[in-house]
Design a protein around this motif. Structure first.
Motif, PDB file in Angstrom:
ATOM      1  N   PHE A   1      53.895  11.187 -40.190  1.00  0.00           N
ATOM      2  CA  PHE A   1      54.179  10.383 -38.922  1.00  0.00           C
ATOM      3  C   PHE A   1      55.534  10.463 -38.545  1.00  0.00           C
ATOM      4  O   PHE A   1      56.443  10.637 -39.061  1.00  0.00           O
ATOM      5  N   GLY A   2      55.541  10.559 -36.880  1.00  0.00           N
ATOM      6  CA  GLY A   2      56.809  10.715 -36.250  1.00  0.00           C
ATOM      7  C   GLY A   2      56.799   9.883 -35.013  1.00  0.00           C
ATOM      8  O   GLY A   2      55.937  10.172 -34.196  1.00  0.00           O
ATOM      9  N   ASN A   3      57.795   9.344 -35.008  1.00  0.00           N
ATOM     10  CA  ASN A   3      58.000   8.705 -33.903  1.00  0.00           C
ATOM     11  C   ASN A   3      59.357   8.981 -32.906  1.00  0.00           C
ATOM     12  O   ASN A   3      60.280   9.288 -33.451  1.00  0.00           O
ATOM     13  N   GLU A   4      58.938   9.433 -31.822  1.00  0.00           N
ATOM     14  CA  GLU A   4      60.095  10.280 -31.072  1.00  0.00           C
ATOM     15  C   GLU A   4      60.695  11.229 -31.950  1.00  0.00           C
ATOM     16  O   GLU A   4      61.899  11.646 -31.955  1.00  0.00           O
ATOM     17  N   PHE A   5      59.774  12.178 -32.667  1.00  0.00           N
ATOM     18  CA  PHE A   5      60.118  13.182 -33.491  1.00  0.00           C
ATOM     19  C   PHE A   5      59.799  14.594 -32.508  1.00  0.00           C
ATOM     20  O   PHE A   5      60.799  15.362 -32.243  1.00  0.00           O
ATOM     21  N   PHE A   6      58.777  14.585 -31.851  1.00  0.00           N
ATOM     22  CA  PHE A   6      58.495  15.983 -31.215  1.00  0.00           C
ATOM     23  C   PHE A   6      59.403  16.218 -30.073  1.00  0.00           C
ATOM     24  O   PHE A   6      59.761  17.472 -29.816  1.00  0.00           O
ATOM     25  N   ASP A   7      59.682  15.084 -29.366  1.00  0.00           N
ATOM     26  CA  ASP A   7      60.604  15.423 -28.112  1.00  0.00           C
ATOM     27  C   ASP A   7      61.882  15.632 -28.515  1.00  0.00           C
ATOM     28  O   ASP A   7      62.645  15.888 -27.562  1.00  0.00           O
ATOM     29  N   SER A   8      62.228  15.560 -29.826  1.00  0.00           N
ATOM     30  CA  SER A   8      63.720  15.794 -30.183  1.00  0.00           C
ATOM     31  C   SER A   8      63.763  17.307 -30.710  1.00  0.00           C
ATOM     32  O   SER A   8      64.758  17.698 -31.164  1.00  0.00           O
ATOM     33  N   ILE A   9      62.565  18.146 -30.532  1.00  0.00           N
ATOM     34  CA  ILE A   9      62.706  19.532 -31.077  1.00  0.00           C
ATOM     35  C   ILE A   9      62.905  20.380 -29.738  1.00  0.00           C
ATOM     36  O   ILE A   9      62.198  20.079 -28.708  1.00  0.00           O
ATOM     37  N   PRO A  10      63.801  21.056 -29.712  1.00  0.00           N
ATOM     38  CA  PRO A  10      64.054  22.174 -28.631  1.00  0.00           C
ATOM     39  C   PRO A  10      63.071  22.800 -27.967  1.00  0.00           C
ATOM     40  O   PRO A  10      62.085  23.213 -28.655  1.00  0.00           O
ATOM     41  N   ILE A  11      62.961  22.973 -26.473  1.00  0.00           N
ATOM     42  CA  ILE A  11      61.990  23.760 -25.800  1.00  0.00           C
ATOM     43  C   ILE A  11      62.446  24.666 -25.150  1.00  0.00           C
ATOM     44  O   ILE A  11      63.631  24.825 -25.031  1.00  0.00           O
ATOM     45  N   LYS A  12      61.587  25.543 -24.760  1.00  0.00           N
ATOM     46  CA  LYS A  12      61.778  26.705 -23.848  1.00  0.00           C
ATOM     47  C   LYS A  12      61.534  26.492 -22.376  1.00  0.00           C
ATOM     48  O   LYS A  12      60.264  25.581 -22.200  1.00  0.00           O
ATOM     49  N   GLN A  13      62.035  26.784 -21.655  1.00  0.00           N
ATOM     50  CA  GLN A  13      61.881  26.757 -20.132  1.00  0.00           C
ATOM     51  C   GLN A  13      61.827  27.715 -19.411  1.00  0.00           C
ATOM     52  O   GLN A  13      62.229  28.901 -19.633  1.00  0.00           O
ATOM     53  N   PHE A  14      60.536  27.949 -18.564  1.00  0.00           N
ATOM     54  CA  PHE A  14      60.374  29.122 -17.645  1.00  0.00           C
ATOM     55  C   PHE A  14      60.089  28.832 -16.334  1.00  0.00           C
ATOM     56  O   PHE A  14      59.786  27.698 -16.014  1.00  0.00           O
TER      57      PHE A  14
END
Ligand SMILES: C[S@@+](CC[C@H](N)C(=O)[O-])C[C@H]1O[C@@H](n2cnc3c(N)ncnc32)[C@H](O)[C@@H]1O
Length: 348
Positions: free
Chosen positions: A140-153
């Motif tokens: 279970f993760g609340n506001e977990f995935f959005d705190s993991i860095p993303i790449k932008q193109f």
């Protein structure tokens, strides 16, 4: 120190800004609550965490009350969710006997805060998932995935360029764009992310973190329940956002002092999970999910013996969790499971 002289990709920059062991945001600050930078659902009302527990117990019953059941919280923040989860667990003695609770947290500082809050609770902190031997396992993760860095193109004249940030003498200088490799182009294409214009956001790191979770689910049975701020159709927008003291911040300013998140592309996340042969429930809003679980009825029962002021407080907090214009509509709930364990409570 956060490589403020040089060029780094957006995800590397976020990784350093948030998680550098000494200077990163999550290593220095307790970001939660009024005095911090932002508030999350478990801090708005314990009813949120109670409803999740009700859902988890129902899932366990649905699976035939297995004698051993692992519950893994991903990114527990200041521990508020787990505190309410453990307190409410007392009302379900049979489930309490079967469940083992694990916490996976990256920030050493937050682990300390969690350990302090949860010192009398029967929970185990883990560094990876090797320790989880018994299934089914529910993540279970609340506001977990959005705190993991993303790449932008960025897309320019049908070419794809990865975005980099250039710092000089500790100050932001400019954004740089480098043509992406064929391998990355193919990956983006396979996910249907290539577009004619605008920005492409890709959670490479997030997917990497989910790999062992999915492996465990496939091995032990179980699933993953994720709640996050996000959308279902990519519009080519730059969704990076930074918050400091509850106000917007430019993400390359106040480095280490401000949180940085992005909006989760649930269509993409769904595709990723489907590719891994997990079964997915239809995505629902937080409002839909919590109402289906009976949050209003629970609030009504609680309110009976309360003063007007206390009732108003519960109402105000529920409004924040449920309002379509606020968290209720903006936050989405995703459940993916191995196909033996279909479970629709809260989703239909
Ligand atoms: C925005 S906070 C949400 C906290 C909490 N779930 C809540 O709802 O209040 C994100 C949490 O995820 C943790 N986190 C981020 N990346 C992580 C990773 N790779 N492994 C474990 N925890 C991580 C952060 O340190 C933080 O505790």
């Amino acid at each position: 120190m956060i490589n403020l002289n040089g060029v780094q990709s957006v995800d590397k920059f976020i990784e350093n800004a948030l998680y550098d062991k000494k200077y990163g945001y999550y290593s220095k600050k307790n970001p939660f609550g009024k005095k911090g930078d932002f508030v999350t659902a478990p801090l708005i009302s314990p009813l949120f965490s109670e409803m999740i527990l009700i859902w988890v117990v129902s899932y366990w019953i649905h699976l035939g009350k297995p004698k051993k059941f692992s519950f893994v919280e991903l990114g527990p923040g200041n521990g508020a969710f787990c505190e309410t989860f453990c307190k409410t667990l007392e009302k379900f003695p049979q489930f309490k006997k079967s469940v083992k609770i694990y916490l996976l947290e990256k920030s050493e500082r937050l682990i300390k805060i969690q350990k302090n809050l949860l010192k009398d609770k029967n929970v185990t902190w883990i560094k990876n998932f090797n320790q989880i031997k018994n299934g089914p396992a529910l993540f279970f993760g609340n506001e977990f995935f959005d705190s993991i860095p993303i790449k932008q193109f960025h897309v320019k004249k049908s070419n794809i360029y990865e975005k980099f940030i250039h710092f000089k003498s500790g100050k932001f200088k400019e954004f740089l764009f480098k043509k992406t490799s064929k391998k990355t182009f193919k990956k983006l294409k396979d996910f249907g992310l290539i577009r004619n214009a605008g920005v492409i956001e890709y959670p490479q790191k997030g997917f990497k973190i989910l790999e062992p979770v999915i492996k465990k689910i496939n091995m032990l049975g179980g699933g993953i329940l994720l709640i996050d701020y996000g959308y279902t159709k990519a519009q080519g927008n730059d969704t990076l956002q930074s918050i400091k003291s509850h106000k917007k911040n430019i993400f390359y300013k106040n480095i280490g002092e401000a949180d940085i998140t992005y909006l989760v592309n649930f269509q993409l996340l769904n595709k990723f999970l489907l590719n891994k042969k997990l079964f997915l429930n239809n995505l629902v809003s937080q409002n839909f999910f919590l109402r289906k679980l009976g949050i209003i009825e629970r609030a009504e029962i609680l309110s009976k013996k309360l003063s007007f002021k206390e009732k108003s407080d519960i109402y105000y907090r529920l409004e924040r969790l449920l309002s379509e214009k606020k968290m209720g509509g903006l936050f989405k709930v995703l459940f993916a499971a191995n196909n033996k364990t279909r479970f629709n409570l809260g989703f239909k």
